[in-house]
Write a protein that holds these residues in place. Sequence first.
Motif, PDB file in Angstrom:
ATOM      1  N   TYR A   1      38.739-150.976  57.754  1.00  0.00           N
ATOM      2  CA  TYR A   1      38.506-150.123  56.574  1.00  0.00           C
ATOM      3  C   TYR A   1      39.523-150.452  55.487  1.00  0.00           C
ATOM      4  O   TYR A   1      39.174-150.620  54.326  1.00  0.00           O
ATOM      5  N   ARG A   2      40.783-150.554  55.867  1.00  0.00           N
ATOM      6  CA  ARG A   2      41.842-150.830  54.895  1.00  0.00           C
ATOM      7  C   ARG A   2      41.637-152.172  54.196  1.00  0.00           C
ATOM      8  O   ARG A   2      41.793-152.288  52.995  1.00  0.00           O
TER       9      ARG A   2
ATOM     10  N   ARG B   1      42.539-148.670  66.207  1.00  0.00           N
ATOM     11  CA  ARG B   1      43.476-149.515  65.445  1.00  0.00           C
ATOM     12  C   ARG B   1      42.711-150.580  64.660  1.00  0.00           C
ATOM     13  O   ARG B   1      42.942-150.782  63.472  1.00  0.00           O
ATOM     14  N   ASP B   2      41.766-151.232  65.322  1.00  0.00           N
ATOM     15  CA  ASP B   2      41.002-152.292  64.671  1.00  0.00           C
ATOM     16  C   ASP B   2      40.102-151.735  63.566  1.00  0.00           C
ATOM     17  O   ASP B   2      40.004-152.308  62.481  1.00  0.00           O
TER      18      ASP B   2
ATOM     19  N   ALA C   1      38.876-138.067  68.606  1.00  0.00           N
ATOM     20  CA  ALA C   1      39.684-137.688  69.767  1.00  0.00           C
ATOM     21  C   ALA C   1      39.248-138.456  71.003  1.00  0.00           C
ATOM     22  O   ALA C   1      38.059-138.507  71.331  1.00  0.00           O
ATOM     23  N   GLY C   2      40.231-139.058  71.664  1.00  0.00           N
ATOM     24  CA  GLY C   2      39.969-139.748  72.912  1.00  0.00           C
ATOM     25  C   GLY C   2      39.343-141.124  72.787  1.00  0.00           C
ATOM     26  O   GLY C   2      39.058-141.769  73.801  1.00  0.00           O
ATOM     27  N   GLN C   3      39.125-141.605  71.571  1.00  0.00           N
ATOM     28  CA  GLN C   3      38.586-142.959  71.393  1.00  0.00           C
ATOM     29  C   GLN C   3      39.638-143.969  71.872  1.00  0.00           C
ATOM     30  O   GLN C   3      40.837-143.685  71.888  1.00  0.00           O
ATOM     31  N   ARG C   4      39.210-145.151  72.246  1.00  0.00           N
ATOM     32  CA  ARG C   4      40.133-146.186  72.710  1.00  0.00           C
ATOM     33  C   ARG C   4      41.102-146.582  71.594  1.00  0.00           C
ATOM     34  O   ARG C   4      40.710-146.749  70.442  1.00  0.00           O
ATOM     35  N   LEU C   5      42.359-146.731  71.948  1.00  0.00           N
ATOM     36  CA  LEU C   5      43.411-147.073  71.000  1.00  0.00           C
ATOM     37  C   LEU C   5      43.109-148.370  70.267  1.00  0.00           C
ATOM     38  O   LEU C   5      43.183-148.425  69.034  1.00  0.00           O
TER      39      LEU C   5
ATOM     40  N   LEU D   1      48.955-147.163  60.426  1.00  0.00           N
ATOM     41  CA  LEU D   1      47.635-147.216  61.073  1.00  0.00           C
ATOM     42  C   LEU D   1      47.774-147.071  62.582  1.00  0.00           C
ATOM     43  O   LEU D   1      46.981-146.381  63.223  1.00  0.00           O
ATOM     44  N   ASP D   2      48.797-147.716  63.128  1.00  0.00           N
ATOM     45  CA  ASP D   2      49.026-147.627  64.566  1.00  0.00           C
ATOM     46  C   ASP D   2      49.345-146.188  64.973  1.00  0.00           C
ATOM     47  O   ASP D   2      48.847-145.697  65.984  1.00  0.00           O
ATOM     48  N   ALA D   3      50.138-145.498  64.169  1.00  0.00           N
ATOM     49  CA  ALA D   3      50.482-144.105  64.475  1.00  0.00           C
ATOM     50  C   ALA D   3      49.237-143.223  64.459  1.00  0.00           C
ATOM     51  O   ALA D   3      49.063-142.357  65.325  1.00  0.00           O
TER      52      ALA D   3
END
Length: 103
Positions: free
Chosen positions: A63-64, A57-58, A49-53, A85-87
Amino acid sequence: MRILLPAALCLLAAFPLCAQTVPPTRLGLCAACHGANGHASMPGVPHLAGQRLDYLRDALKQYRDGRRNVPVMRAAIGPVSDAELDALARWYSAQSPQPQGSP
């Protein structure tokens, strides 16, 4: 007619806020460890929660793609699209961070 334009502009301005209130479809498996709101309840699992977008995303892409070798995360993410992933990244970055002092 004078009311129509301001009403349409308000609707367009509110759209991004509405989009963030609906959890992404892939949230279920993530929520098992990281919590639906990004506050993990399991020891050793990071809060999202609240981590930078851009960071989220990166990290999810790494991981993927196997650049971060964490088998549990690679299995949990599986073959998801960049849009999914973006969502997920947008959802968790929009959640309120856990208050300091909370476990």
